[in-house]
Each structure stands twice: as C-alpha cells, then as structure tokens.
Design a protein around this motif. Structure first.
Motif, PDB file in Angstrom:
ATOM      1  N   ASN A  17       1.540  12.179  -9.116  1.00 49.20           N
ATOM      2  CA  ASN A  17       0.464  13.054  -8.627  1.00 49.20           C
ATOM      3  C   ASN A  17       0.560  14.455  -9.229  1.00 49.20           C
ATOM      4  OD1 ASN A  17      -0.261  10.877  -7.086  1.00 49.20           O
ATOM      5  ND2 ASN A  17       0.626  11.649  -5.189  1.00 49.20           N
TER       6      ASN A  17
ATOM      7  N   ARG B  89     -10.492   6.079  -1.043  1.00 45.26           N
ATOM      8  CA  ARG B  89     -10.944   6.524  -2.368  1.00 45.26           C
ATOM      9  C   ARG B  89     -10.940   8.041  -2.504  1.00 45.26           C
ATOM     10  NH1 ARG B  89     -15.774   2.825  -4.494  1.00 45.26           N
ATOM     11  NH2 ARG B  89     -16.968   4.712  -4.864  1.00 45.26           N
ATOM     12  N   GLU B  90     -10.312   8.737  -1.572  1.00 47.18           N
ATOM     13  CA  GLU B  90     -10.184  10.184  -1.740  1.00 47.18           C
ATOM     14  C   GLU B  90      -8.699  10.515  -1.716  1.00 47.18           C
ATOM     15  OE1 GLU B  90     -12.875  12.607  -1.924  1.00 47.18           O
ATOM     16  OE2 GLU B  90     -11.107  13.680  -2.666  1.00 47.18           O
ATOM     17  N   TYR B  91      -8.264  11.302  -2.683  1.00 44.88           N
ATOM     18  CA  TYR B  91      -6.841  11.630  -2.780  1.00 44.88           C
ATOM     19  C   TYR B  91      -6.309  12.208  -1.472  1.00 44.88           C
ATOM     20  CZ  TYR B  91      -2.496  13.697  -4.303  1.00 44.88           C
ATOM     21  OH  TYR B  91      -1.179  14.031  -4.424  1.00 44.88           O
TER      22      TYR B  91
ATOM     23  N   GLY C 165      -2.586  12.252  -0.919  1.00 49.07           N
ATOM     24  CA  GLY C 165      -1.144  12.508  -0.989  1.00 49.07           C
ATOM     25  C   GLY C 165      -0.330  11.312  -1.447  1.00 49.07           C
ATOM     26  N   LEU C 166       0.915  11.339  -1.044  1.00 55.40           N
ATOM     27  CA  LEU C 166       1.943  10.451  -1.580  1.00 55.40           C
ATOM     28  C   LEU C 166       1.539   8.980  -1.717  1.00 55.40           C
ATOM     29  CD1 LEU C 166       4.864  10.598  -2.524  1.00 55.40           C
ATOM     30  CD2 LEU C 166       5.562   9.994  -0.213  1.00 55.40           C
TER      31      LEU C 166
ATOM     32  N   HIS D 201      -1.429   7.582  -1.216  1.00 51.75           N
ATOM     33  CA  HIS D 201      -2.865   7.353  -1.370  1.00 51.75           C
ATOM     34  C   HIS D 201      -3.145   6.042  -2.103  1.00 51.75           C
ATOM     35  CE1 HIS D 201      -6.992   7.730  -2.633  1.00 51.75           C
ATOM     36  NE2 HIS D 201      -6.656   7.909  -3.892  1.00 51.75           N
ATOM     37  N   TYR D 202      -2.361   5.764  -3.138  1.00 54.41           N
ATOM     38  CA  TYR D 202      -2.600   4.572  -3.958  1.00 54.41           C
ATOM     39  C   TYR D 202      -2.473   3.286  -3.162  1.00 54.41           C
ATOM     40  CZ  TYR D 202       2.483   3.910  -4.136  1.00 54.41           C
ATOM     41  OH  TYR D 202       3.788   3.714  -3.808  1.00 54.41           O
TER      42      TYR D 202
ATOM     43  N   VAL E 211      -4.555   7.188  -8.599  1.00 58.67           N
ATOM     44  CA  VAL E 211      -3.627   6.249  -7.985  1.00 58.67           C
ATOM     45  C   VAL E 211      -2.443   6.020  -8.911  1.00 58.67           C
ATOM     46  CG1 VAL E 211      -5.279   5.090  -6.487  1.00 58.67           C
ATOM     47  CG2 VAL E 211      -4.993   4.304  -8.835  1.00 58.67           C
TER      48      VAL E 211
ATOM     49  N   PRO F 170      -8.017  19.761   4.012  1.00 57.42           N
ATOM     50  CA  PRO F 170      -6.787  20.352   4.533  1.00 57.42           C
ATOM     51  C   PRO F 170      -5.517  19.881   3.823  1.00 57.42           C
ATOM     52  CG  PRO F 170      -7.638  18.716   6.061  1.00 57.42           C
ATOM     53  CD  PRO F 170      -8.640  18.844   4.979  1.00 57.42           C
ATOM     54  N   TYR F 171      -5.610  18.912   2.899  1.00 61.48           N
ATOM     55  CA  TYR F 171      -4.371  18.489   2.230  1.00 61.48           C
ATOM     56  C   TYR F 171      -3.643  19.680   1.624  1.00 61.48           C
ATOM     57  CZ  TYR F 171      -1.022  16.205  -0.740  1.00 61.48           C
ATOM     58  OH  TYR F 171       0.154  15.836  -1.310  1.00 61.48           O
TER      59      TYR F 171
ATOM     60  N   ASP G  34      -5.708  13.638   9.847  1.00 63.66           N
ATOM     61  CA  ASP G  34      -4.935  14.670   9.156  1.00 63.66           C
ATOM     62  C   ASP G  34      -5.721  15.299   8.007  1.00 63.66           C
ATOM     63  OD1 ASP G  34      -4.681  12.374   7.446  1.00 63.66           O
ATOM     64  OD2 ASP G  34      -2.827  11.839   8.474  1.00 63.66           O
ATOM     65  N   VAL G  35      -5.743  14.618   6.838  1.00 64.24           N
ATOM     66  CA  VAL G  35      -6.395  15.202   5.670  1.00 64.24           C
ATOM     67  C   VAL G  35      -7.621  14.352   5.338  1.00 64.24           C
ATOM     68  CG1 VAL G  35      -4.175  16.043   4.830  1.00 64.24           C
ATOM     69  CG2 VAL G  35      -5.045  13.845   4.010  1.00 64.24           C
ATOM     70  N   ASN G  36      -8.322  14.713   4.263  1.00 63.56           N
ATOM     71  CA  ASN G  36      -9.497  13.921   3.885  1.00 63.56           C
ATOM     72  C   ASN G  36      -9.073  12.570   3.302  1.00 63.56           C
ATOM     73  OD1 ASN G  36     -10.742  16.294   4.475  1.00 63.56           O
ATOM     74  ND2 ASN G  36     -11.486  16.706   2.406  1.00 63.56           N
TER      75      ASN G  36
ATOM     76  N   GLN H  61      -2.644   9.488   7.091  1.00 61.97           N
ATOM     77  CA  GLN H  61      -1.697   9.252   6.008  1.00 61.97           C
ATOM     78  C   GLN H  61      -0.745   8.125   6.420  1.00 61.97           C
ATOM     79  OE1 GLN H  61      -0.317  13.315   5.747  1.00 61.97           O
ATOM     80  NE2 GLN H  61      -1.289  13.620   3.762  1.00 61.97           N
TER      81      GLN H  61
END
Ligand code: HEM
Ligand SMILES: [Cu+2]
Ligand SMILES: [Cu+2]
Lengths: 508, 143
Positions: free
Chosen positions: A64, B122-124, B126-127, B129-130, A441, A134-135, B83-85, B50
């Motif tokens: 990433n 389909r939106e990033y 973090g760790l 996500h994949y 990804v 917010p990430y 949490d996040v998007n 997440q």
C-alpha cells in the motif's frame, strides 16, 4: 538557434543560478530522477500482481505504501516538474523576454521540490494519493502520513508560485510587438494550465490543513466521530484535482503542438481552434469534479449535473485530436523520434478519452469505478498521453539543451517498446476492470481471467521498464558523447519549418 | 494560421457534441430507472468495517461474511460503516455503493438466478482491503 548553449560549468553555478534555462535544467533532471524512482515502484507493483499470493513484496502494508508513493511521485514529482522544465526553457523565448518575470521566485519554486520529494519518500505513506478521511485521520500510520501532508503542502505552494510566474511572464513580459494572438500554442498551454492552478489549488491547500488538524485531534472537519463529514473532503479534493488533470495534460498537448506541425512540415491547421480548446477546457474543467463520487450516495440530480459537466468538456479535448490529424494531413511527415512519440501519444489520448466517456455515463461507472478500469483509464492519460508527449519533447529539445544529438535508433526502439508496453499494460487493465478486479489490492483470488490479464499487464510493464533503461543509457551517453547537433536544423526538416513564430530571445 | 475555411472542424465538433448528448441521454434514462427502488423490497442492513461485512435481515438474523437471499425477491441494502470508507460491491449485479461512516446509503437489486457470487470491498480501507470479501448465496424460493 533557440536556446543558448552554455559551456559546461561547475554544478554549483547551475544550482545557484536563477537564469531560466538553468532552472529549466534543474527541473528537468529532478523530474527525470523521479520518473525512474516512481517507475521502479510500478515495476514492483506489477511483479507482485503477476500471480495471486505474495510474490516479491512481503506484506500488504508495504504494498500500500508503494502504490501511494508511486502515484504521488509520478504526478507531482515527474509530470509537473517536467512541464515546468519545458516552460522554463521555452516560454520566455516564445514571448521574447530575457528570463521569467520573477527569476528569484522561479528558483525558489524549484527548490521547494527536493525537500517535498524527500518528505514523501522518507515518510512512505500508505493512504493512497487521495488521503481520504476518515482513514487518513484515524487509521493511517504517522509520521508517514504527516510527512506526506507537508510534502504536498510544499508542492502546492511551489505550483502556485510557478503559475504566477508563467502568467506574468506571458501576459506582462511578452514583447510589445507581439499580440497575445501570436503567442505560440505551447506558451498558451502554460497560460491556461497556470490559470487553472491558481483557481484550483487553494481549495486542496485548505483541505490539507484541515486534514492535518483533524489528525492532530484538534478539529473534526472530516471526522464523523467528531461530527465532521468525509464527503466534504472528497468535494474539496476533487474540486482541485479534476481541474488538475487538465493542468497535467494541457502542457503535454502544447508540446505536441510544437512537434506535430514541424515534423509534418506544415503550419498548424488551426491556431485559433487550439487556443479556443485550451481556454474552453480550463473553464469547463471546473464543472465535473464530482464524477469521481457517483458511488458516494449523491442524489440523482447531483449525478446528472456532474455527468453533463464532464461530457461538456469532451469536445474541447476532441478538438485537439482533430487539429493534430488535420495538421498531419497531406504533410511531408518525417517520423523522427519526437514525432513518433507525439503521434503515439495522440492515439493513446483518443483511447483514454473514449474510456473516460464510459466512466462519465453514470450507470456504467458503477461497473468501472474503483476497478482496474479506472487505473487503465487515467494511465492512458498520464503515461500514454502526458509521458509520451513529454518524452517526445525531451528528444526534441535534446539538441538545443546539450548541443548534441541523441541516438536515433535507440530513441525509436524506446518508442516502439514503450508503445507496445503501454497498450499491453493499460488496455488489459480496462478489461480487468470489467471482470471486476478492484484497484489498490495487494492480492487477488485465483480467478483465471484475472490471472491472465494481470500477467499480460506485468509483461507489458517489464517491456516498458527495459525501454526506459535504453532511454536512460541514450540520454546519459549522448549528452556527453553524442555527435554534435546542427542546432540550426537538428532534425533536417528544412529551416523554414523550424520556428514559425520567429521567436528569438533578444538577450541571446 | 487561418484564411482557409474551417467547416470540417465544425462538422467534427458537431458530431462529437451529438455523441455526447446521446451518451448523456441514455445514461440519464438508465440511471433514472436504476434509482427507483421497487415497492416491497426487503431491507438488508449492510455494515462494513475493517475488514469484513455484516448483514442484518428484516427478521433480525445476522450473517457475517455470507449473505443469503432468494431468487425473485427485491432487496434494498442500507449501507453503513463503523470505521473508515468502504464500498459494497456485487460486481455480477453491478451493485456498488460506498459505506461511509455517519451516512446511510441505499442501493437495491433483485437476483434472477440461483447461484453464488463474490461480494468485495472496492474502496481502499487499509491493510486487509484486498481481502475484505464475502459470498452472496442466491437460493431458490423457500416456500
Ligand atoms: C475525455 C476526457 C475525460 C473524461 C470524460 C474523463 C472521465 C473520468 C471519470 C468519469 C473518472 C472517474 C472514474 C471513476 O473513478 O469511476 C475519471 C478518473 C480519472 N481521470 Fe479522467 N477523464 C477525462 C480526461 C482525463 C485526463 C485528461 C486526465 C489527465 C491526467 C484524467 C485523469 C484521471 C484520473 C487521474 C482519474 C482517476 C483518479 C483516481 O481515482 O485515482 N482524465 N476520468
Ligand atoms: Cu475527473
Ligand atoms: Cu476496502
């Protein structure tokens, strides 16, 4: 001769100079260094995705960070500084002035780039080039994230200073005998893109500060846990960065306007149409930013407005393609290296735009958004159009900068391999997107179609990688040992095609 | 540069404009139909965090990482994030909608055939996500 050729001097004399050609050289070398650094990260990404499972990059976090720094580097530390280099070399000459309007400011704008690049590279943030909250507030590890924010802040200021300088140089310092309607299209491209910068950048500059204070916990602009709204950030970000894509592409189109007529040995088909399309694009470009946000839950009306705004900008891009083809039509074309890059770039520009129209049509975007299709789409611009135009222009200006010729065969091999590679990488990524593979990804499930497309894409990237090594060797060898160029007409085009605007730098 | 007549370019620009009008009109019409949630669609609350998906049916049953639905019914997803998007995506049914903390987004679909499909983010985010994936099971009607 257009550019003053200077005798070799000690490096510090160039570094402390404020003369526009010296600053241009500094921009050039910096941007190329970052092209190779950012490009190596791309090869790492492609190697990782060659097969499902972890390949060469051990973990997702590193992956990433790599794609974040890859994107940030190539947009802000390669494309923009490269354009500034060309602008520094050529804009003063084209408007017949002795230097940029504010030479010291010009040098300062350049010298902001290395520290910004260092912050971005030493931090190695992981929150993608949009740093979306917010990430980016609650999850992204510091100090990398904070270093990235400061790096971008500095780059933004540098861009604004550079833009002010170009606008003033073109509008205020142009030779009194020259009307604005005689300024070459390349200089017009810098005028348009600089005006876009001045209108667009402040918005993101504000958002970055708000992001920083949010990260520090003293504000909650974009943090829902504190009553803020992440979508507000997306609007501020894209209000800057959709127009910014035109900042990236317009100078590259300007460079093609220098190359195409000359190597077609014909005047530009329509100067007025080129100017009109630049100006139109700089205005209409501000009406489409939220086409990046169809899936955020916007209302039907909002989506419709931004779709119309996006489609409205397409004719302006399409006019350039027409102008190029009409210029080449019935021309005595000489396919030297710069011309090959420019023509290849136009073909890829057209394909990229066609894919963009599909993204803009809102129901189709739900298939393509945040898949590899989008990666393919914008790379056909940033690589296929902008890097192609820029590299073509680099070959074109090489004899004027160094007084020597590059190796023509190596230049052509570089083009052919890069063109084939670009098609292999980015056309297949469109298909990969249609198969549903998300972007960003680290790994993917072993779906046979996904594997096949990823492998083609990786092979293409390696071909580009090899071609770039040839390019580097050519540049280094030829700038020291290449055969001396005939700077009156280095490409053997016949002198009268060389400089249609009779622009000579009065001070040289 | 001018002096010659420029009618080919005007024709060309006209063609491009016409094409854009056509694309825009088709897209507008299609999107208008897609936006319309059918009457009586069952609500499923989708929560992204997440790095997994949770689904809550109208009758209160919850599933994690799996979603079971029936052929022939329409479903309305109400999408939340903790949490996040994130972005909720069933690619085979062109279902895509962001999960954004502090907001509820809706999107709907009506499965047509019994089969399994991938659900992904389909939106990033973090760790992992994949690998923020789930499986959709479309089953024949129970009654
Ligand atoms: C014909 C003109 C163009 C159209 C219609 C168009 C349309 C679009 C649309 C609708 C998207 C959003 C896709 C999505 O995320 O789902 C997009 C993404 C993008 N476009 Fe374009 N575009 C055009 C020209 C350009 C140009 C000239 C550039 C120059 C560099 C560019 C760079 C980008 C980038 C960087 C993104 C993706 C950003 C990201 O998500 O990381 N586009 N384009
Ligand atoms: Cu855009
Ligand atoms: Cu995700």
């Amino acid at each position: 001769m257009v550019l003053e050729l200077q005798k070799p001097r000690p490096i510090w004399q160039i570094m402390f100079s404020t003369h526009h050609t010296d600053v241009g050289l500094l921009y050039l070398i910096t941007s190329l260094a970052f092209l190779f650094l950012g490009g190596s990260l791309a090869l790492a990404i492609r190697a990782e995705l060659f097969l499902p499972g972890a390949q060469i990059i051990g973990d997702a976090m590193t992956y990433n960070r790599i794609f974040t720094v890859h994107g940030t580097t190539l947009i802000f530390l390669f494309i923009l500084p490269f354009a500034s280099s060309v602008g520094n070399y050529f804009v003063p000459i084209m408007v017949r002035y002795k230097d940029m309007a504010y030479p010291k400011l010009n040098a300062i704008a350049f010298w902001m780039i290395p520290p910004a690049g260092a912050l971005i590279w030493l931090g190695f943030a992981d929150f993608t080039w949009y740093a979306t909250p917010p990430y980016s507030i609650i999850s992204a590890p510091g100090p990398a994230a904070d270093m990235w924010i400061f790096g971008l802040k500095i780059l933004g200021i540098s861009s604004v200073l550079g833009a002010i300088n170009f606008v003033v140089t073109i509008l205020k310092c142009k030779h009194p005998d020259m009307s604005i309607g005689q300024v070459p299209l390349l200089a017009w491209s810098f005028l348009s893109s600089s005006l876009i910068i001045l209108v667009a950048i402040p918005t993101f500059a504000a958002a970055l500060l708000m992001l920083l204070t949010d990260r520090l916990g003293v504000s909650g602009f974009f943090n829902p846990a504190m009553g803020g709204d992440p979508i507000a950030y997306a609007h501020l970000f894209w209000f800057t960065f959709h127009p910014e894509v035109y900042v990236l592409v317009i100078p590259a189109i300007g460079m093609m306007y220098e190359i195409i007529p000359r190597f077609s040995r014909k005047p530009i088909y329509s100067y007025n149409s080129g100017v009109f399309a630049f100006v139109l694009l700089s205005i209409v470009g501000f009406s489409s930013w939220a086409h990046h946000m169809y899936a955020t839950g916007m209302s039907f009306t909002e989506k419709t407005v931004f779709m119309v705004g996006t489609l409205a900008a397409v004719p302006a891009s399409a006019m350039h393609v027409f102008n190029f083809i009409a210029t080449m039509w019935n021309g005595r074309i000489k396919f030297s290296t710069p011309m090959m890059w420019a023509v290849g770039g136009i073909a890829l520009f057209f394909s990229a735009g066609a894919g963009g129209v599909a993204n803009a049509a809102m129901p189709l975007d739900f298939t393509t958004h945040d898949t590899y299709w989008v990666v393919g789409h914008f790379h056909l611009f940033v690589m296929g159009t902008i890097a192609f135009g820029s590299i073509g222009y680099l070959y074109y200006m090489f004899p004027y900068v160094t007084g020597r010729m590059y190796n023509e065969t190596m230049g052509k091999v570089h083009f052919i391999m890069s063109f084939v590679g670009t098609v292999l990488v980015f056309f297949t990524q469109h298909v990969l997107g249609l198969y549903g593979m998300p972007r960003r990804v680290f790994d993917y499930p072993p779906i046979p179609e996904w594997i096949a497309m990823n492998q083609i894409s990786t092979v293409g990237a390696m071909i580009i990688g090899v071609s770039m090594a040839i390019f580097l060797a050519n540049m280094i060898y030829s700038s020291g040992k290449g055969k001396l160029a005939n700077t009156e007409d280095p490409f053997g085009l016949g002198g009268k095609y060389y400089y249609p605007f009779e622009a000579k730098n009065p001070s040289h | 540069m001018s002096g010659h007549s420029n009618w080919p370019e005007w024709i060309y620009v006209g063609v491009v404009v016409a094409l854009m009008v056509w694309v825009g009109a088709e897209a507008w019409e299609a999107e208008r139909l897609i936006e319309h949630v059918p009457e009586g669609a069952e609500t499923i609350i989708v929560t992204g965090q997440q790095w997994f998906w949770t689904f809550e049916h109208e009758d209160g049953t919850k599933e994690i990482g799996e979603l079971h639905v029936e052929v022939g019914k329409a479903y309305k997803f109400e999408i939340h994030s903790k949490d996040v998007n994130h972005s909720f995506n069933i690619h085979d049914y062109v279902v895509l909608m962001d999960a954004i903390p502090g907001r509820v987004n809706t999107v709907w679909f009506a499965p047509t055939e019994a089969a399994t499909h991938d659900i992904q983010c389909r939106e990033y985010c973090g760790l992992i996500h994949y690998n923020m994936r789930a499986t959709l099971y479309v089953e024949a009607p129970s009654s």
